[in-house]
Design a protein around this motif. Structure first.
Motif, PDB file in Angstrom:
ATOM      1  N   THR A 353       0.851  -1.189   0.000  1.00  0.00           N
ATOM      2  CA  THR A 353       0.000   0.000   0.000  1.00  0.00           C
ATOM      3  C   THR A 353       0.891   1.246   0.000  1.00  0.00           C
ATOM      4  OG1 THR A 353      -1.798  -1.086   1.195  1.00  0.00           O
ATOM      5  CG2 THR A 353      -1.696   1.315   1.322  1.00  0.00           C
ATOM      6  N   LYS A 354       0.614   2.175  -0.886  1.00  0.00           N
ATOM      7  CA  LYS A 354       1.398   3.407  -0.960  1.00  0.00           C
ATOM      8  C   LYS A 354       0.809   4.454  -0.011  1.00  0.00           C
ATOM      9  CE  LYS A 354       2.846   2.471  -5.706  1.00  0.00           C
ATOM     10  NZ  LYS A 354       2.837   2.899  -7.124  1.00  0.00           N
ATOM     11  N   LEU A 355       1.637   4.959   0.882  1.00  0.00           N
ATOM     12  CA  LEU A 355       1.175   5.897   1.901  1.00  0.00           C
ATOM     13  C   LEU A 355       1.107   7.313   1.332  1.00  0.00           C
ATOM     14  CD1 LEU A 355       3.036   4.540   5.061  1.00  0.00           C
ATOM     15  CD2 LEU A 355       0.875   3.787   4.028  1.00  0.00           C
ATOM     16  N   LYS A 356       0.081   7.548   0.551  1.00  0.00           N
ATOM     17  CA  LYS A 356      -0.047   8.811  -0.178  1.00  0.00           C
ATOM     18  C   LYS A 356      -0.346   9.993   0.740  1.00  0.00           C
ATOM     19  CE  LYS A 356       0.636   7.193  -4.326  1.00  0.00           C
ATOM     20  NZ  LYS A 356       1.888   7.567  -5.062  1.00  0.00           N
ATOM     21  N   ASN A 357      -0.867   9.721   1.931  1.00  0.00           N
ATOM     22  CA  ASN A 357      -1.237  10.808   2.832  1.00  0.00           C
ATOM     23  C   ASN A 357      -0.200  11.056   3.920  1.00  0.00           C
ATOM     24  OD1 ASN A 357      -3.728  11.196   1.499  1.00  0.00           O
ATOM     25  ND2 ASN A 357      -4.645   9.532   2.693  1.00  0.00           N
ATOM     26  N   ILE A 358       0.942  10.395   3.821  1.00  0.00           N
ATOM     27  CA  ILE A 358       1.917  10.476   4.899  1.00  0.00           C
ATOM     28  C   ILE A 358       2.426  11.898   5.113  1.00  0.00           C
ATOM     29  CG2 ILE A 358       3.874   9.848   3.423  1.00  0.00           C
ATOM     30  CD1 ILE A 358       3.429   8.666   7.032  1.00  0.00           C
ATOM     31  N   ASP A 359       2.668  12.644   4.051  1.00  0.00           N
ATOM     32  CA  ASP A 359       3.178  14.013   4.211  1.00  0.00           C
ATOM     33  C   ASP A 359       2.178  14.897   4.958  1.00  0.00           C
ATOM     34  OD1 ASP A 359       5.558  13.479   2.928  1.00  0.00           O
ATOM     35  OD2 ASP A 359       4.818  14.104   0.960  1.00  0.00           O
ATOM     36  N   THR A 360       0.914  14.769   4.598  1.00  0.00           N
ATOM     37  CA  THR A 360      -0.127  15.554   5.268  1.00  0.00           C
ATOM     38  C   THR A 360      -0.260  15.152   6.730  1.00  0.00           C
ATOM     39  OG1 THR A 360      -1.355  15.804   3.207  1.00  0.00           O
ATOM     40  CG2 THR A 360      -2.570  16.161   5.245  1.00  0.00           C
ATOM     41  N   GLU A 361      -0.211  13.851   6.986  1.00  0.00           N
ATOM     42  CA  GLU A 361      -0.329  13.387   8.374  1.00  0.00           C
ATOM     43  C   GLU A 361       0.854  13.862   9.213  1.00  0.00           C
ATOM     44  OE1 GLU A 361      -1.336   9.350   9.131  1.00  0.00           O
ATOM     45  OE2 GLU A 361      -2.829   9.250   7.517  1.00  0.00           O
ATOM     46  N   ILE A 362       2.056  13.824   8.637  1.00  0.00           N
ATOM     47  CA  ILE A 362       3.236  14.309   9.358  1.00  0.00           C
ATOM     48  C   ILE A 362       3.097  15.799   9.654  1.00  0.00           C
ATOM     49  CG2 ILE A 362       5.698  14.827   9.084  1.00  0.00           C
ATOM     50  CD1 ILE A 362       6.005  12.098   7.735  1.00  0.00           C
ATOM     51  N   LYS A 363       2.659  16.538   8.657  1.00  0.00           N
ATOM     52  CA  LYS A 363       2.472  17.986   8.856  1.00  0.00           C
ATOM     53  C   LYS A 363       1.483  18.257   9.980  1.00  0.00           C
ATOM     54  CE  LYS A 363       0.978  22.158   6.381  1.00  0.00           C
ATOM     55  NZ  LYS A 363       0.471  22.689   5.068  1.00  0.00           N
ATOM     56  N   ASN A 364       0.389  17.518  10.006  1.00  0.00           N
ATOM     57  CA  ASN A 364      -0.633  17.729  11.025  1.00  0.00           C
ATOM     58  C   ASN A 364      -0.148  17.312  12.412  1.00  0.00           C
ATOM     59  OD1 ASN A 364      -2.385  18.657   9.070  1.00  0.00           O
ATOM     60  ND2 ASN A 364      -3.438  16.698   8.819  1.00  0.00           N
ATOM     61  N   ALA A 365       0.585  16.189  12.476  1.00  0.00           N
ATOM     62  CA  ALA A 365       1.086  15.733  13.769  1.00  0.00           C
ATOM     63  C   ALA A 365       2.096  16.714  14.348  1.00  0.00           C
ATOM     64  CB  ALA A 365       1.711  14.349  13.621  1.00  0.00           C
ATOM     65  N   LEU A 366       2.982  17.224  13.502  1.00  0.00           N
ATOM     66  CA  LEU A 366       3.981  18.199  13.976  1.00  0.00           C
ATOM     67  C   LEU A 366       3.321  19.514  14.356  1.00  0.00           C
ATOM     68  CD1 LEU A 366       6.891  17.493  11.459  1.00  0.00           C
ATOM     69  CD2 LEU A 366       6.716  16.744  13.843  1.00  0.00           C
ATOM     70  N   ALA A 367       2.304  19.917  13.599  1.00  0.00           N
ATOM     71  CA  ALA A 367       1.591  21.161  13.912  1.00  0.00           C
ATOM     72  C   ALA A 367       0.866  21.058  15.246  1.00  0.00           C
ATOM     73  CB  ALA A 367       0.603  21.492  12.801  1.00  0.00           C
ATOM     74  N   ALA A 368       0.410  19.836  15.563  1.00  0.00           N
ATOM     75  CA  ALA A 368      -0.284  19.604  16.835  1.00  0.00           C
ATOM     76  C   ALA A 368       0.684  19.388  17.989  1.00  0.00           C
ATOM     77  CB  ALA A 368      -1.210  18.397  16.701  1.00  0.00           C
ATOM     78  N   ASN A 369       2.006  19.426  17.659  1.00  0.00           N
ATOM     79  CA  ASN A 369       3.034  19.122  18.663  1.00  0.00           C
ATOM     80  C   ASN A 369       2.757  17.770  19.312  1.00  0.00           C
ATOM     81  OD1 ASN A 369       5.384  19.505  20.168  1.00  0.00           O
ATOM     82  ND2 ASN A 369       4.304  20.598  21.807  1.00  0.00           N
ATOM     83  N   SER A 370       2.508  16.786  18.480  1.00  0.00           N
ATOM     84  CA  SER A 370       2.157  15.452  18.952  1.00  0.00           C
ATOM     85  C   SER A 370       3.216  14.883  19.879  1.00  0.00           C
ATOM     86  CB  SER A 370       1.966  14.493  17.770  1.00  0.00           C
ATOM     87  OG  SER A 370       1.664  13.201  18.226  1.00  0.00           O
ATOM     88  N   GLU A 371       2.750  14.309  20.967  1.00  0.00           N
ATOM     89  CA  GLU A 371       3.653  13.654  21.905  1.00  0.00           C
ATOM     90  C   GLU A 371       4.188  12.336  21.365  1.00  0.00           C
ATOM     91  OE1 GLU A 371      -0.518  12.168  22.990  1.00  0.00           O
ATOM     92  OE2 GLU A 371       0.441  13.833  21.918  1.00  0.00           O
ATOM     93  N   SER A 372       3.609  11.863  20.256  1.00  0.00           N
ATOM     94  CA  SER A 372       3.966  10.549  19.724  1.00  0.00           C
ATOM     95  C   SER A 372       4.643  10.601  18.362  1.00  0.00           C
ATOM     96  CB  SER A 372       2.710   9.666  19.629  1.00  0.00           C
ATOM     97  OG  SER A 372       2.159   9.461  20.901  1.00  0.00           O
ATOM     98  N   PHE A 373       4.902  11.788  17.853  1.00  0.00           N
ATOM     99  CA  PHE A 373       5.592  11.898  16.569  1.00  0.00           C
ATOM    100  C   PHE A 373       6.508  13.123  16.580  1.00  0.00           C
ATOM    101  CE2 PHE A 373       6.314  12.925  12.156  1.00  0.00           C
ATOM    102  CZ  PHE A 373       6.579  11.674  11.608  1.00  0.00           C
ATOM    103  N   LYS A 374       7.787  12.895  16.226  1.00  0.00           N
ATOM    104  CA  LYS A 374       8.775  13.975  16.236  1.00  0.00           C
ATOM    105  C   LYS A 374       9.631  13.893  14.973  1.00  0.00           C
ATOM    106  CE  LYS A 374       7.510  15.245  20.404  1.00  0.00           C
ATOM    107  NZ  LYS A 374       6.804  16.528  20.621  1.00  0.00           N
ATOM    108  N   SER A 375      10.215  15.019  14.607  1.00  0.00           N
ATOM    109  CA  SER A 375      11.119  15.074  13.463  1.00  0.00           C
ATOM    110  C   SER A 375      12.260  16.023  13.783  1.00  0.00           C
ATOM    111  CB  SER A 375      10.370  15.553  12.218  1.00  0.00           C
ATOM    112  OG  SER A 375      11.240  15.651  11.110  1.00  0.00           O
TER     113      SER A 375
END
Length: 508
Positions: A353-375
């Motif tokens: 499966t190609k993760l076509k939405n990964i960039d958007t999800e990363i952007k949203n997680a970082l914007a939310a300052n997610s405790e479970s996703f960092k870059s």
């Protein structure tokens, strides 16, 4: 007039409240009472009804199927589907492997009969409108997973559930929905029925010649997870909220039934601000080319353990705080986007499966300052972001990249195919947490699916199957035998009904 209307309205509300709080007692008489309308209960109900028995099913939820609606495939060996592909795994080979995998902590007699009859179990389901396709779920499992084909608009497990429901209704099975059972009627050394309460507050009393329990385990009860297993019910979370609270197991234990093997079917996952359940970021937690580190910033396992989700859950769950981090880089991100994932999440997210939405999800997680996703742009910055010792993570990172370059992972012997350097562009870390698909283990049974007491003597009139029973697994789900739990659920429901019918006929 207004006062009179208000008084009438108030009396009406009071009457409704009294009806709910002080409901009637409604009694039924039947041959077989089935507690739980999942795949155990439906297979039992159809088997009993087709033999001419009167069957009543009580189900606490407003729908049938339970977790089986979301399951995907059944285990079988020497099936017609394997034969059509000239697949050579034998029942003897499968049985031997399962027993060794379980360290002989499971019931060898029950396991033997299930493995030997697993192909016939599929044939029975075929006759009831269920079709399959055999697949290999990962590089580490054999081709034993029989994926359920869709029926009309029903997908996978729901296709099996609706097929059996149709047959049950055609054969006169009575379903009492939103009616959780709470007590077994136990008189003169035998079970003679079950008590429940419906959603209107009525007390339901079902007098039966035999009772079959199939309530799907206790995975949605943190209290019972704390009490019955060595896991922390707060940190080891259920994948789905399915109202599985161990009712059947509790009722059996209350009348002296023995129990054994209570544990959880673990798997990796994540959640947090900005993260979509079973989304693209979530799917990255199952990928074998990641580098995993714990709260100390140290690697702790060969990350291809992700191919075996139960093992992966074990590895994560034993770390400090019951969590870890999966680290990947831009190259792995592009691979998942353009080439597709190397490890699927069952068939909900298939391999490639190609993760076509990964960039958007990363952007949203970082914007939310997610405790479970960092870059971060460097490993040192990433260490600070995920709050692990910089020196430890730097050492793990450098050692991992060296292993990728030399094609040899001295630390954990990870296959070089999956040991790829993490030095392309930005670095990402997603928090790994242990989840569970279901609980396993519970009431002790014999080969007739009869529940036994602490002296191993059968409790007359009481049968159980599926994830309400123990003796099927050791401390870890038998993932090598893909689809074992779903296959055993339908098999044990049928077997329980067959033996309940014999008991009703002979008293033995």
């Amino acid at each position: 007039m207004k006062a009179t209307l208000n008084n009438v309205f108030a009396l009406g509300i009071l009457a409704l409240a009294c009806q709910t709080a002080y409901g009637k007692t409604i009694e039924y008489t039947t041959d077989i009472a089935v507690v739980g309308g999942g795949s155990v209960g439906l297979a039992a109900a159809v088997t009993g009804a087709e033999a001419g028995a009167k069957v009543i099913v009580v189900e606490k939820n407003p729908y049938l199927g339970g977790s089986s609606n979301f399951a995907e495939g059944l285990f079988a060996v020497e099936s017609d589907y394997q034969r059509a592909k000239s697949y050579g795994l034998t029942r003897d080979q499968a049985y031997e492997h399962i027993m060794e995998y379980s360290h002989f902590k499971n019931d060898g007699a029950i396991e033997r009969e299930f493995v030997d009859e697993s192909a016939d179990n599929l044939r029975w389901l075929n006759k009831h409108g269920v079709d399959f396709e055999v697949v290999q779920i990962s590089p580490k499992e054999p081709e034993t997973w029989h994926l359920i084909k869709n029926r009309e608009h029903f997908v996978h497990g729901a296709a099996l559930v609706t097929a059996l429901q149709e047959h049950a209704e055609k054969d006169g099975v009575q379903f009492l929905m939103r009616t959780p059972a709470n007590t077994l009627i136990y008189e003169n050394g035998k079970v003679t029925g079950v008590k429940a309460k419906d959603h209107k507050g009525n007390d339901i009393v079902i007098h039966a010649k035999a009772v079959i329990i199939g309530t799907g385990g206790f995975g949605n009860s943190p209290e019972k997870i704390d009490k019955w297993t060595h896991f922390d019910g707060k940190d080891f979370k259920p994948t789905l909220p399915l109202n599985k609270t161990g009712d059947g197991i509790e009722m059996g234990r209350e009348i002296g039934a023995a129990h054994e093997g209570e544990t959880l079917m673990l798997h990796p996952g994540t959640d947090g601000k900005g993260i979509i359940p079973l989304g693209n970021i979530y799917t990255m937690t199952w990928q074998p080319a990641n580098m995993w580190v714990n709260a100390h910033g140290n690697r702790f396992v060969d990350e291809t353990v992700a191919f075996s989700f139960a093992h992966a859950g074990n590895a994560i769950g034993r770390q400090k705080g019951h969590y870890a981090w999966a680290i990947f880089d831009d190259a792995e991100l592009q691979h998942a986007k353009n080439d597709g994932v190397d490890n699927g999440v069952g068939v909900l997210v298939p391999v490639m499966t190609k993760l076509k939405n990964i960039d958007t999800e990363i952007k949203n997680a970082l914007a939310a300052n997610s405790e479970s996703f960092k870059s971060a742009s460097s490993i040192e910055q990433l260490a600070k972001a995920i709050d692990v010792p910089v020196a430890n993570l730097k050492h793990a990172y450098d050692s991992y990249n060296l292993a990728a370059t030399t094609h040899y992972d001295e630390a954990f012997n990870k296959d070089r195919m999956w040991t790829r350097p993490l030095n392309h562009g930005r670095l990402y870390a997603v928090k790994l947490m242990p989840y569970h698909f279901t609980s396993v283990g519970g009431l002790r049974i014999n080969t007739q699916m009869s529940v036994v007491n602490t002296d191993d003597n059968p409790i007359k009139g009481l049968y159980a199957g599926g994830n309400d029973v123990g003796g099927i697994y050791s401390d870890t789900y038998t993932l090598w035998a893909s689809g074992h739990a779903f296959g055993f659920a339908t098999y044990s429901g049928r077997k329980a009904a067959q033996n309940a019918l014999e008991y009703i006929k002979t008293g033995k």
